[in-house]
Design an enzyme around this catalytic site. Structure first.
Site, PDB file in Angstrom:
ATOM      1  N   ASP A 277       1.845   2.362 -51.803  1.00  0.00           N
ATOM      2  CA  ASP A 277       1.767   1.130 -51.009  1.00  0.00           C
ATOM      3  C   ASP A 277       3.096   0.412 -50.993  1.00  0.00           C
ATOM      4  O   ASP A 277       3.371  -0.404 -50.098  1.00  0.00           O
ATOM      5  CB  ASP A 277       0.667   0.222 -51.553  1.00  0.00           C
TER       6      ASP A 277
HETATM    7  O1  MRU Z   1      -6.888  -0.184 -50.939  1.00  0.00           O
HETATM    8  P1  MRU Z   1      -6.454   0.899 -49.999  1.00  0.00           P
HETATM    9  O2  MRU Z   1      -7.546   1.845 -49.640  1.00  0.00           O
HETATM   10  O3  MRU Z   1      -5.744   0.340 -48.792  1.00  0.00           O
HETATM   11  O4  MRU Z   1      -5.384   1.701 -50.827  1.00  0.00           O
HETATM   12  C1  MRU Z   1      -4.742   2.777 -50.233  1.00  0.00           C
HETATM   13  C2  MRU Z   1      -3.797   3.467 -51.129  1.00  0.00           C
HETATM   14  O5  MRU Z   1      -3.551   3.071 -52.242  1.00  0.00           O
HETATM   15  C3  MRU Z   1      -3.068   4.627 -50.542  1.00  0.00           C
HETATM   16  O6  MRU Z   1      -2.798   5.576 -51.515  1.00  0.00           O
HETATM   17  C4  MRU Z   1      -1.746   4.132 -49.943  1.00  0.00           C
HETATM   18  O7  MRU Z   1      -1.976   3.063 -49.102  1.00  0.00           O
HETATM   19  C5  MRU Z   1      -1.047   5.197 -49.214  1.00  0.00           C
HETATM   20  S1  MRU Z   1      -1.894   5.645 -47.710  1.00  0.00           S
HETATM   21  C6  MRU Z   1      -0.968   6.815 -46.945  1.00  0.00           C
END
Ligand code: MRU
Length: 404
Positions: A277
């Site tokens: 993220d």
């Molecule tokens: O809470 P989320 O489902 O948005 O978290 C998503 C993640 O942690 C993913 O691994 C990250 O965003 C990378 S997506 C290509």
């Protein structure tokens, strides 16, 4: 089960409309929601109907396009909207989820492009709309193209490691959360590498002496993106996998290292591949809660002499890299509501299909709960950061040199 699809985002260029796949209903139901305003996008992102760092940035950007288009098309002159009011709405949208940098990167880019040529008191016009439209369409299209490059770069890294180790035979990969088509404009990042690896090592004619035998997606409590979304994508692609809980990783690796089969595979885990993220300047990488412990586990096994070696890989496009933040300690970690831990929500599965949605309590009511959505894998526990440009490994002094 209704018709299956991996398309999370549908942007119609002709009618300038936006629909997102409601990921809260997957894997049981395929249902698209229309996003007409910035407020609609805020709610959908906050509720995680769309989630995944690249996907929320793309939906946020397209929502600004649609909102601005509808404003210019339908509003009377008496509701004159200024640049300042649009910028305020964009700032509000940025706050929907704080950890993934893609959303703020994209929306700040849009703000900067507008601010470069317009004053805050200027009225929104077609040229401003065109700026937002062009940026958003490019963001979507570049993300798709870059995910395929990440897949290719990740595959090449995997091949180089296995060749270096003279590894032959089947191997396994562990992954967490969902980083696939549903979290991006398509193909995915960490799951994109898994897709490309399976495609090239298993489905194409290859002279390599190793192949991807099995993928282990983690359930990914508390929101279960692994159990609901990653298994959906792997099943869709017919890539062999077995679902495990977040707390089974060490036991899994140990069992496979002892050549004991788990279900139908005894292929050792050679790679743990995760998305991100936010990857900051020193390489510290924020990702779904549970990622940090995966990096610790990989390094624990690597520290045992003679043990099978595991590489811990972070896959992320350049849009996830934040060179303005020096270390993971400065990353804001989103905390989510207690009920995500204390209850389970979902449709009732009946013999005839899917019934009404239910919430089931699974913890003592009213208790104290800590629910951080993300954690940070420290750079020293990461072997490679794979972007669309290359696989970045640490230099001789053990540091990542990240640039954009
Ligand atoms: O809470 P989320 O489902 O948005 O978290 C998503 C993640 O942690 C993913 O691994 C990250 O965003 C990378 S997506 C290509």
């Amino acid at each position: 089960m209704s018709e299956r699809t991996l398309q999370a985002i549908k942007f119609d260029k002709t009618n300038v409309s936006l629909e997102i796949l409601d990921q809260l209903l997957l894997p049981y139901s395929t249902s698209y929601i229309s996003i007409k305003t910035i407020e609609d996008a805020f709610q959908a992102i906050k509720l995680m109907q769309v989630r995944g760092a690249p996907a929320i940035a793309i939906v946020g950007s397209f929502a600004i396009v649609v909102d601005t288009y509808n404003y210019l098309k339908y509003s009377s002159e008496s509701t004159n909207r200024t640049v300042e009011s649009l910028i305020n709405s964009i700032d509000y949208l940025i706050t929907s989820r704080p950890t993934a940098v893609n959303l703020s990167n994209a929306l700040n880019d849009i703000k900067n492009l507008i601010n470069k040529s317009y004053k805050s008191t200027d009225l929104i016009n077609q040229t401003i709309y065109k700026i937002i439209y062009d940026y958003s369409v490019a963001l979507y299209e570049d993300d798709l193209a870059n995910n395929f490059k990440i897949g290719e770069n990740g595959l090449n890294y995997i091949k180089s490691i296995l060749k270096e180790e003279n590894f032959k035979g089947p191997f396994s990969i562990i992954t967490i959360c969902n980083t696939g088509s549903l979290a991006t404009s398509g193909h995915g990042t960490a799951l994109g590498i898994i897709r490309s690896t399976y495609e090239k090592l298993n489905k194409s004619n290859t002279n390599e002496e190793f192949w991807l035998d099995h993928v282990y997606p983690l359930e990914t409590r508390p929101y279960n993106q692994g159990a609901k979304l990653t298994t959906y994508e792997l099943d869709y692609e017919r890539i062999p996998f077995t679902l495990i809980c977040d707390n089974m990783v060490s036991a899994l690796i140990n069992t496979l290292n002892d050549s004991k089969p788990i279900k139908h595979s005894s292929a050792p885990v050679k790679f743990i591949i995760v998305g991100a993220d936010r990857v900051v300047k020193n390489g510290d990488s924020a990702n779904k809660i549970g990622t940090f412990q995966l990096s610790v586990i990989a390094n624990y096994f690597n520290s045992i002499p003679g043990s099978n070696k595991i590489k811990f890989i972070v896959a992320a496009p350049n849009t996830t890299i934040d060179l303005n933040t020096n270390s993971g300690k400065d990353i804001i970690i989103e905390e989510r509501p207690a009920n995500e831990l204390t209850t389970l929500k979902g449709p009732v599965l009946t013999a005839n299909g899917i019934g009404e949605k239910l919430t089931v309590g699974i913890a003592t009511p009213g208790i104290s709960v800590w629910n951080p959505a993300f954690d940070v894998a420290p750079y020293n526990l990461i072997d490679a950061i794979v972007t669309e440009e290359s696989s970045i490994t640490k230099d001789a002094s053990g540091k990542f040199n990240l640039s954009k």
